[in-house]
Design a protein around this motif. Sequence first.
Motif, PDB file in Angstrom:
ATOM      1  N   ALA A 266       0.831  -1.209   0.000  1.00  0.00           N
ATOM      2  CA  ALA A 266       0.000   0.000   0.000  1.00  0.00           C
ATOM      3  C   ALA A 266       0.864   1.257   0.000  1.00  0.00           C
ATOM      4  N   VAL A 267       0.382   2.285  -0.697  1.00  0.00           N
ATOM      5  CA  VAL A 267       1.035   3.593  -0.715  1.00  0.00           C
ATOM      6  C   VAL A 267      -0.032   4.652  -0.457  1.00  0.00           C
ATOM      7  N   ASP A 268       0.245   5.530   0.501  1.00  0.00           N
ATOM      8  CA  ASP A 268      -0.651   6.655   0.788  1.00  0.00           C
ATOM      9  C   ASP A 268      -0.142   7.884   0.039  1.00  0.00           C
ATOM     10  N   LEU A 269      -1.017   8.504  -0.732  1.00  0.00           N
ATOM     11  CA  LEU A 269      -0.653   9.613  -1.605  1.00  0.00           C
ATOM     12  C   LEU A 269      -1.003  10.963  -0.996  1.00  0.00           C
TER      13      LEU A 269
ATOM     14  N   LEU B  98       2.322  -4.818  -8.223  1.00  0.00           N
ATOM     15  CA  LEU B  98       0.951  -4.344  -8.102  1.00  0.00           C
ATOM     16  C   LEU B  98       0.740  -3.764  -6.703  1.00  0.00           C
ATOM     17  N   THR B  99       0.274  -2.511  -6.637  1.00  0.00           N
ATOM     18  CA  THR B  99       0.221  -1.762  -5.383  1.00  0.00           C
ATOM     19  C   THR B  99      -1.117  -1.056  -5.239  1.00  0.00           C
ATOM     20  N   ALA B 100      -1.650  -1.058  -4.019  1.00  0.00           N
ATOM     21  CA  ALA B 100      -2.883  -0.335  -3.719  1.00  0.00           C
ATOM     22  C   ALA B 100      -2.552   1.098  -3.335  1.00  0.00           C
ATOM     23  N   LEU B 101      -3.232   2.053  -3.965  1.00  0.00           N
ATOM     24  CA  LEU B 101      -2.985   3.465  -3.714  1.00  0.00           C
ATOM     25  C   LEU B 101      -4.172   4.078  -2.969  1.00  0.00           C
ATOM     26  N   PHE B 102      -3.858   4.948  -1.999  1.00  0.00           N
ATOM     27  CA  PHE B 102      -4.884   5.511  -1.136  1.00  0.00           C
ATOM     28  C   PHE B 102      -4.786   7.029  -1.090  1.00  0.00           C
ATOM     29  N   ALA B 103      -5.948   7.670  -0.961  1.00  0.00           N
ATOM     30  CA  ALA B 103      -6.018   9.115  -0.790  1.00  0.00           C
ATOM     31  C   ALA B 103      -5.611   9.480   0.637  1.00  0.00           C
ATOM     32  N   PRO B 104      -5.332  10.777   0.888  1.00  0.00           N
ATOM     33  CA  PRO B 104      -4.944  11.176   2.251  1.00  0.00           C
ATOM     34  C   PRO B 104      -5.968  10.816   3.322  1.00  0.00           C
ATOM     35  N   ASP B 105      -7.254  10.752   2.956  1.00  0.00           N
ATOM     36  CA  ASP B 105      -8.277  10.409   3.949  1.00  0.00           C
ATOM     37  C   ASP B 105      -8.466   8.901   4.111  1.00  0.00           C
ATOM     38  N   GLY B 106      -7.633   8.084   3.435  1.00  0.00           N
ATOM     39  CA  GLY B 106      -7.706   6.636   3.558  1.00  0.00           C
ATOM     40  C   GLY B 106      -8.574   5.953   2.518  1.00  0.00           C
ATOM     41  N   GLU B 107      -9.181   6.720   1.613  1.00  0.00           N
ATOM     42  CA  GLU B 107     -10.012   6.110   0.573  1.00  0.00           C
ATOM     43  C   GLU B 107      -9.146   5.299  -0.384  1.00  0.00           C
ATOM     44  N   PHE B 108      -9.586   4.095  -0.680  1.00  0.00           N
ATOM     45  CA  PHE B 108      -8.888   3.256  -1.655  1.00  0.00           C
ATOM     46  C   PHE B 108      -9.217   3.757  -3.050  1.00  0.00           C
TER      47      PHE B 108
ATOM     48  N   VAL C  76       7.195   4.001 -15.327  1.00  0.00           N
ATOM     49  CA  VAL C  76       6.343   4.791 -14.439  1.00  0.00           C
ATOM     50  C   VAL C  76       5.299   3.867 -13.811  1.00  0.00           C
ATOM     51  N   ALA C  77       4.497   4.429 -12.912  1.00  0.00           N
ATOM     52  CA  ALA C  77       3.399   3.666 -12.311  1.00  0.00           C
ATOM     53  C   ALA C  77       2.127   3.932 -13.104  1.00  0.00           C
ATOM     54  N   ARG C  78       1.516   2.860 -13.596  1.00  0.00           N
ATOM     55  CA  ARG C  78       0.303   3.008 -14.414  1.00  0.00           C
ATOM     56  C   ARG C  78      -0.847   2.218 -13.802  1.00  0.00           C
ATOM     57  N   ALA C  79      -2.061   2.650 -14.120  1.00  0.00           N
ATOM     58  CA  ALA C  79      -3.264   2.071 -13.532  1.00  0.00           C
ATOM     59  C   ALA C  79      -3.492   0.651 -14.046  1.00  0.00           C
ATOM     60  N   ALA C  80      -3.720  -0.288 -13.119  1.00  0.00           N
ATOM     61  CA  ALA C  80      -4.209  -1.624 -13.457  1.00  0.00           C
ATOM     62  C   ALA C  80      -5.717  -1.668 -13.296  1.00  0.00           C
ATOM     63  N   ALA C  81      -6.235  -0.956 -12.291  1.00  0.00           N
ATOM     64  CA  ALA C  81      -7.682  -0.859 -12.074  1.00  0.00           C
ATOM     65  C   ALA C  81      -7.940   0.323 -11.156  1.00  0.00           C
ATOM     66  N   VAL C  82      -8.850   1.195 -11.580  1.00  0.00           N
ATOM     67  CA  VAL C  82      -9.234   2.365 -10.775  1.00  0.00           C
ATOM     68  C   VAL C  82     -10.609   2.092 -10.152  1.00  0.00           C
ATOM     69  N   PHE C  83     -10.753   2.410  -8.877  1.00  0.00           N
ATOM     70  CA  PHE C  83     -11.953   2.024  -8.134  1.00  0.00           C
ATOM     71  C   PHE C  83     -12.823   3.221  -7.742  1.00  0.00           C
ATOM     72  N   VAL C  84     -12.525   4.402  -8.262  1.00  0.00           N
ATOM     73  CA  VAL C  84     -13.345   5.579  -7.942  1.00  0.00           C
ATOM     74  C   VAL C  84     -13.874   6.212  -9.223  1.00  0.00           C
TER      75      VAL C  84
END
Length: 291
Positions: free
Chosen positions: A239-242, A263-273, A283-291
Amino acid sequence: MSTASGLVVVDKPGGLTSHDVVARVRRLAGTRKVGHAGTLDPMATGVLVVGVERATRLLGHLLLTEKAYDATVRLGVATTTDDAEGEVTAAAGAAGVDGAAVREVLAGFVGEIDQVPTAVSAIKVDGRRAYERVRAGEEVDLPSRRVTVHELTVHDVRRAGEHGELLDVDLSLRCSSGTYVRAIARDAGAALGVGGHLTALRRTAVGPFTLGQARTLEELADTFSVLPIAEAARASFPAVDLDEAAATHVRHGRALDRELDGLTALFAPDGEFLALYEPRDGVARAAAVFV
């Protein structure tokens, strides 16, 4: 009120298909958007990871993770399905086989091996499942595939059968996705020259999800809940918090100038996945966006 997105770790009972479990969870969750991460045969029990709503999109990535099983192999009898539900094709007995020989043969399955999947697997052959073709009377010849058995422990070897002519072997193993425990039973029996098949199979883990977290269908019927998608993603992937600027880019599926190990899970500052990203083209590219 919308159904929460997340994972349900089910302790699947024997006698039900994975699709049966999905159908039960659909009714309990009140949504059609339910799927599972990796089929368990009707005879098998144990961990079946089920996704609800947006978490169904995690399932394809969870399919690639390692799994763990407890199993019982019967040596001395071979079957059409490599398990106890098939018809007996040979019954040579295992009177001349001892525990030391069994342990030596099974030790040879640890590591990277080429394995031919069982003919009644769910692998598709020209658009149809292999087991459907077998049940229709067709001959199915599946190619071997490279799989990894990380660990295999033999717990007990004991005499079985009416006259002690068979051997039952209790074992545990941890393996890569796509490994067929039935095929190990079949191949161990063949290596010993007596035939073999699986009589019991219990999946104890799928990636980070274990029997300790699993709930029976009866327990879920009493109190249904999901592991929230953010918690599920943190448990399943690095996991990486952005910061907010990077999170905005991720919400739009843009590439990030960031190094990732996989493959890494990325999170918003408020903890949203937000998404699963992977290293690609520097570079880091999207495998799947959940928002």
